[in-house]
Write a protein that holds these residues in place. Structure first.
Motif, short mmCIF file in Angstrom:
data_model
loop_
_atom_site.label_atom_id
_atom_site.label_comp_id
_atom_site.label_asym_id
_atom_site.label_seq_id
_atom_site.Cartn_x
_atom_site.Cartn_y
_atom_site.Cartn_z
N ARG A 99 0.86 -1.19 0.00
CA ARG A 99 0.00 0.00 0.00
C ARG A 99 0.89 1.23 0.00
O ARG A 99 1.86 1.33 0.76
N VAL A 100 0.53 2.20 -0.83
CA VAL A 100 1.27 3.46 -0.91
C VAL A 100 0.39 4.56 -0.30
O VAL A 100 -0.76 4.75 -0.72
N VAL A 101 0.94 5.26 0.66
CA VAL A 101 0.21 6.34 1.31
C VAL A 101 1.00 7.64 1.13
O VAL A 101 2.08 7.67 0.56
N LEU A 102 0.42 8.74 1.62
CA LEU A 102 1.09 10.03 1.59
C LEU A 102 1.90 10.21 2.86
O LEU A 102 1.47 9.84 3.94
N LEU A 103 3.08 10.83 2.72
CA LEU A 103 3.91 11.12 3.88
C LEU A 103 4.28 12.60 3.87
O LEU A 103 4.90 13.10 2.93
N ASP A 104 3.87 13.29 4.92
CA ASP A 104 4.29 14.68 5.13
C ASP A 104 5.66 14.61 5.82
O ASP A 104 5.76 14.37 7.01
N ARG A 105 6.71 14.83 5.04
CA ARG A 105 8.07 14.62 5.54
C ARG A 105 8.55 15.75 6.43
O ARG A 105 9.49 15.58 7.21
N GLY A 106 7.96 16.95 6.30
CA GLY A 106 8.36 18.06 7.14
C GLY A 106 8.52 19.34 6.35
O GLY A 106 8.07 19.47 5.20
N PHE A 107 9.21 20.30 6.97
CA PHE A 107 9.32 21.67 6.48
C PHE A 107 10.71 21.95 5.94
O PHE A 107 11.72 21.52 6.53
N ILE A 108 10.76 22.70 4.85
CA ILE A 108 12.03 23.15 4.29
C ILE A 108 11.88 24.61 3.90
O ILE A 108 10.88 25.00 3.28
N PRO A 109 12.82 25.49 4.28
CA PRO A 109 12.74 26.91 3.88
C PRO A 109 12.79 27.04 2.35
O PRO A 109 13.39 26.21 1.65
#
Length: 223
Positions: A99-109
């Motif tokens: 199963r492929v899901v969405l991943l919010d990896r974080g913040f980048i400037p």
């Protein structure tokens, strides 16, 4: 004295309504604080596997742990961080074994280049979420620049070819350089009931003050 009866009744009645609205907001404040405390406890609970069929309401904020491979494709969602400025949340597909899901990896400037996704399998601890960020004023995504303006989970899933399930990372086993996880918390949930209560109580005091002034003026004319 008869001329003072109706202003007095009107003044006391209006003040009573305003005080009642203030008391109601105090009660709402206690309710909202209990809700936020419950969400905080849920967010920081022990992580579990992603449910087979997660529900966007029942499983909102559910802490999960998953192992898989982060895909090379990504979408940037424009956000702003206090004391840092503008940047992007980076959303990538995350293959978790069938199963492929969405991943919010974080913040980048905005000024930083996005590093390549970690190679091989990684372990992600985070929370399921279906953010309600799309409004009538949200711009449409800039597909040429790969910039979105809200985390619309169904639309993101369609664009990246994943299930409509979003994990917001709290910890990733492989560090990603300038990418900083932005875990789920309750800071974005509005809780303005205290300010509303103060407003209603202040209006009640002003109303009473105006009533007393009006009664004083009537009495002065009667003398």
């Amino acid at each position: 004295m008869a001329r003072m009866i109706w202003p007095l009744v009107f003044g006391i009645g209006g003040a009573a309504i305003l005080v009642a609205l203030g008391v109601w907001q105090v009660q709402r404040l206690a309710w909202k604080e209990a809700v936020l405390a419950d969400i905080d406890a849920r967010i920081m609970a022990a992580p579990m596997a992603i449910p087979d069929q997660p529900d966007s309401q029942a499983d909102r904020y559910l802490p999960v742990e998953a192992e898989g491979v982060i895909g090379d494709t990504f979408i940037r969602v424009l956000v702003s961080q206090r004391r840092i400025g503008a940047g992007y949340r980076v959303i990538s597909p995350f293959e978790t074994g069938g199963r492929v899901v969405l991943l919010d990896r974080g913040f980048i400037p905005v000024a930083e280049d996005l590093p390549a996704a970690p190679e091989g399998r990684v372990t992600v601890i985070g929370n399921l979420h279906w953010p309600d960020e799309v409004t009538g004023a949200t711009p449409v995504p800039d597909l040429e620049e790969n910039i979105w303006f809200a985390r619309d989970v169904p639309a993101l899933a369609e664009a990246l070819g994943t299930a409509p399930i979003l994990i917001i990372a709290r910890n990733v086993s492989e560090t990603e350089g300038v990418l900083t996880p932005l875990p789920v918390d309750t800071s974005g949930i509005p809780n303005d009931h205290l300010s509303y209560a103060i407003t209603w109580f202040s209006l009640a005091l002003i109303w009473l003050g105006m009533t007393l002034y009006l009664l004083w003026r009537i009495r002065q004319r009667m003398i």
